[in-house]
Design a protein around this motif. Structure first.
Motif, mmCIF file in Angstrom:
data_model
loop_
_atom_site.group_PDB
_atom_site.id
_atom_site.type_symbol
_atom_site.label_atom_id
_atom_site.label_comp_id
_atom_site.label_asym_id
_atom_site.label_seq_id
_atom_site.Cartn_x
_atom_site.Cartn_y
_atom_site.Cartn_z
ATOM 1 N N CYS A 34 1.429 -2.120 0.063
ATOM 2 C CA CYS A 34 2.622 -2.038 1.288
ATOM 3 C C CYS A 34 3.860 -2.041 0.657
ATOM 4 O O CYS A 34 4.272 -2.195 -1.023
ATOM 5 C CB CYS A 34 2.510 -3.393 1.429
ATOM 6 N N ALA A 35 4.590 -1.306 0.966
ATOM 7 C CA ALA A 35 6.424 -1.164 0.501
ATOM 8 C C ALA A 35 6.404 -2.600 0.325
ATOM 9 O O ALA A 35 7.109 -2.633 -1.012
ATOM 10 C CB ALA A 35 7.018 -0.316 1.386
ATOM 11 N N ALA A 36 6.289 -3.364 0.752
ATOM 12 C CA ALA A 36 6.988 -4.606 1.118
ATOM 13 C C ALA A 36 5.838 -6.205 0.799
ATOM 14 O O ALA A 36 5.755 -5.296 2.577
ATOM 15 C CB ALA A 36 8.973 -5.056 0.884
ATOM 16 N N TYR A 37 5.273 -6.904 -0.061
ATOM 17 C CA TYR A 37 4.965 -7.961 0.734
ATOM 18 C C TYR A 37 5.339 -8.677 1.376
ATOM 19 O O TYR A 37 6.861 -9.203 0.446
ATOM 20 C CB TYR A 37 3.827 -8.379 -0.650
ATOM 21 N N LYS A 38 4.880 -10.028 2.368
ATOM 22 C CA LYS A 38 5.935 -10.829 2.934
ATOM 23 C C LYS A 38 4.799 -11.637 2.014
ATOM 24 O O LYS A 38 3.250 -11.741 1.914
ATOM 25 C CB LYS A 38 5.112 -11.212 4.452
ATOM 26 N N ALA A 39 5.712 -12.649 1.623
ATOM 27 C CA ALA A 39 4.985 -14.373 0.332
ATOM 28 C C ALA A 39 3.437 -14.749 1.443
ATOM 29 O O ALA A 39 2.741 -15.137 0.820
ATOM 30 C CB ALA A 39 5.995 -15.153 0.368
ATOM 31 N N GLU A 40 4.078 -15.027 3.307
ATOM 32 C CA GLU A 40 2.915 -15.647 3.374
ATOM 33 C C GLU A 40 1.742 -14.913 3.745
ATOM 34 O O GLU A 40 0.467 -15.171 3.987
ATOM 35 C CB GLU A 40 3.791 -16.455 4.891
ATOM 36 N N ASP A 41 1.524 -12.918 3.619
ATOM 37 C CA ASP A 41 0.742 -12.482 4.066
ATOM 38 C C ASP A 41 -0.448 -12.595 2.039
ATOM 39 O O ASP A 41 -1.465 -11.935 2.162
ATOM 40 C CB ASP A 41 0.612 -10.768 4.044
ATOM 41 N N LEU A 42 0.485 -12.763 0.881
ATOM 42 C CA LEU A 42 -0.046 -11.933 -0.075
ATOM 43 C C LEU A 42 -1.631 -13.090 -1.016
ATOM 44 O O LEU A 42 -2.289 -12.135 -1.564
ATOM 45 C CB LEU A 42 0.862 -11.873 -1.090
ATOM 46 N N ASP A 43 -1.465 -14.066 0.124
ATOM 47 C CA ASP A 43 -2.530 -14.907 -0.717
ATOM 48 C C ASP A 43 -3.917 -14.410 -0.600
ATOM 49 O O ASP A 43 -5.191 -14.185 -1.158
ATOM 50 C CB ASP A 43 -2.167 -16.464 -0.949
ATOM 51 N N GLU A 44 -4.090 -13.702 1.245
ATOM 52 C CA GLU A 44 -5.570 -13.769 1.313
ATOM 53 C C GLU A 44 -5.378 -12.318 1.518
ATOM 54 O O GLU A 44 -6.493 -11.506 1.098
ATOM 55 C CB GLU A 44 -4.343 -13.356 3.604
ATOM 56 N N ILE A 45 -4.129 -11.401 1.183
ATOM 57 C CA ILE A 45 -4.577 -9.652 0.608
ATOM 58 C C ILE A 45 -5.331 -10.091 -0.384
ATOM 59 O O ILE A 45 -6.102 -8.826 -0.924
ATOM 60 C CB ILE A 45 -3.011 -9.193 0.553
ATOM 61 N N CYS A 46 -4.547 -11.016 -1.670
ATOM 62 C CA CYS A 46 -5.275 -10.901 -3.017
ATOM 63 C C CYS A 46 -7.075 -10.753 -2.909
ATOM 64 O O CYS A 46 -7.424 -10.577 -3.169
ATOM 65 C CB CYS A 46 -4.676 -11.502 -3.759
ATOM 66 N N ARG A 47 -7.351 -12.319 -1.357
ATOM 67 C CA ARG A 47 -8.678 -12.475 -1.767
ATOM 68 C C ARG A 47 -9.159 -11.088 -0.858
ATOM 69 O O ARG A 47 -10.546 -11.259 -1.580
ATOM 70 C CB ARG A 47 -8.463 -13.400 -0.861
ATOM 71 N N LEU A 48 -8.916 -10.246 -0.461
ATOM 72 C CA LEU A 48 -9.599 -9.388 0.113
ATOM 73 C C LEU A 48 -9.364 -8.155 0.085
ATOM 74 O O LEU A 48 -10.800 -7.220 -0.144
ATOM 75 C CB LEU A 48 -9.169 -8.576 1.297
ATOM 76 N N SER A 49 -8.774 -8.040 -1.221
ATOM 77 C CA SER A 49 -8.917 -6.705 -1.582
ATOM 78 C C SER A 49 -8.965 -6.651 -3.224
ATOM 79 O O SER A 49 -9.231 -7.981 -4.178
ATOM 80 C CB SER A 49 -7.176 -5.931 -1.739
ATOM 81 N N ASP A 50 -10.204 -4.992 -3.150
ATOM 82 C CA ASP A 50 -9.965 -5.246 -5.221
ATOM 83 C C ASP A 50 -8.715 -4.558 -5.791
ATOM 84 O O ASP A 50 -8.405 -4.988 -6.952
ATOM 85 C CB ASP A 50 -10.850 -4.334 -4.905
ATOM 86 N N HIS A 51 -7.404 -4.258 -5.304
ATOM 87 C CA HIS A 51 -6.292 -3.177 -6.145
ATOM 88 C C HIS A 51 -5.202 -4.026 -4.687
ATOM 89 O O HIS A 51 -5.749 -3.894 -3.814
ATOM 90 C CB HIS A 51 -6.255 -1.337 -5.601
#
Length: 399
Positions: free
Chosen positions: A95-112
């Motif tokens: 993502c060009a810029a992550y929101k702090a409130e989204d990043l936890d879930e993105i880390c849980r879901l993503s391999d990269h």
């Protein structure tokens, strides 16, 4: 921008009246044909191939993609959620810029989890460390801007002057890669092998000092691998050489190539009249259903159209007809065509190569209905309506 759509293939024999209008129709057999080509690249080169959901996220076809690809790449939380819910394999999120409130879930879901700048990695380092401490298993990536433009259209060129996409490679320092497992770049749009090779020649010297600390390199999308004249053998040898030279795993993220020439957009002529040339209104809207027609701009190929060469716009019958959509936008114009059917209300037409990007970019501006979505298999002739949209879909996205 000129369309790179190829032969209509099996759609040349598809009865446009079998579906409602407007409607996207995707050919599962053509989709498999494209995916077999991408799978062949994987097998011969050893590289991994991820399908780009930003281009084609018709999740009812996810099982088909899962047979051939290593996973998918996503552009934020919602696409990552869709990937985790429906798709097999790896998930790479940029993502060009992550929101702090989204990043936890993105880390849980993503391999990269791929960042656009070292500054964001540093800013969210605590989030990344906490996610890994709780057991989330993901690599951190950094997108670079090679500062080497290959795009034909500036708005689609991630390396255009002053681009916001990727960290300028001429600013890259060792400290920027301290938490980084892999490097990503995306510089192409509907292009052949040579632009990728030229880009790599520029990138190589900048990244060479860091190859020992990198696990992978991601060459993004824009590779028109499934087009008939793409230089696939050259790509395979190139990918092998890159892996040998760097010791890194290599990823590709084709989007358009997954669904190239695998879908049409069917519409109906609603009215016709004359204003200096023949005009026809369709239930297909450029601005609502094919926004790239206006954004690029480009002229989509029409199924069965006759060449415009030498045709005068004032010929009337058999001459060029300007097709436009039903919205109130004056610029909702698709283009000028010699129609394969009489220019009369009720006649059906279809635009080629509309499975990718068009479907994911549709809107309900002006209350224009969304096209339904159909899955056809040209080998078995099976046809299934996947989704039909109604007034409630328009109403429920508003307040």
């Amino acid at each position: 921008m000129e369309t790179r759509a190829g032969d209509p293939g099996a759609f040349a024999r598809f009865d446009l009246y079998r579906v409602d209008s407007p409607a996207f129709v995707v050919d599962a057999a053509k989709l498999r044909e494209n995916l077999r080509i991408l799978d062949d690249i994987r097998e011969r080169s050893g590289a991994k191939v991820l399908g780009a959901l930003k281009a084609f996220s018709m999740w009812s076809t996810a099982p088909i993609l899962g047979e051939y690809l290593d996973g998918v790449c996503t552009s934020g939380l919602w696409e990552a959620l869709l990937a985790a819910e429906h798709y097999d394999g790896e998930i790479a999120t940029y993502c060009a810029a992550y929101k702090a409130e989204d990043l936890d879930e993105i880390c849980r879901l993503s391999d990269h989890v791929i960042f656009n700048s070292p500054m964001q990695i540093e800013r969210f380092s605590d989030v990344l460390l906490r996610a890994r401490a709780r057991g989330d298993d993901f690599d951190v990536g950094l997108r670079i801007n090679p500062m080497h433009a290959e795009g034909e259209v500036p708005r689609y060129d991630p390396c255009a002057p002053h681009s916001r996409l990727g960290f300028p490679i001429n600013q890259l320092k060792a400290e920027h890669l301290e938490m980084v497992d892999g490097v990503h770049f995306h510089t192409l749009c509907e292009q052949d092998f040579e632009p990728l090779a030229r880009t790599w020649d520029v990138v190589f010297d900048h990244l060479e000092p860091y190859f020992d600390q990198l696990k992978w390199l991601n060459f993004g999308g824009g590779h028109h691998i499934t087009r008939a004249d793409y230089q696939r053998d050259e790509l395979v040898e190139f990918l092998k050489d890159v892996q040998d030279d760097t010791g890194c795993e290599v990823y590709l993220e084709p989007g358009e190539a997954v669904a190239l020439d695998a879908g049409i957009l069917v519409g109906t002529l609603l009215d016709s009249h004359w204003n200096g040339m023949p005009l026809a209104i369709t239930d297909i809207s450029a601005t609502c259903h094919m926004p790239d027609v206006i954004e690029a701009p480009y002229r989509p190929a029409l199924l069965g159209e006759e060449p415009l060469d030498g045709v005068q716009i004032d010929e009337g019958q058999g001459g060029a007809v300007r097709l436009g959509g039903p919205s109130c936008l004056a610029g909702d114009v698709i283009g000028d065509y010699r129609l394969p059917v009489p220019c009369e209300p009720g006649q059906r037409i279809a635009f080629l190569d509309q499975a990718h990007y068009s479907m994911v970019k549709t809107t309900t501006f002006n209350g224009v209905p969304l096209p339904s979505i159909w899955l056809w298999d040209s080998e078995s002739d099976s046809l299934e309506q996947i989704r039909r949209f109604g007034y409630e879909d328009f109403r429920n996205r508003l307040s």
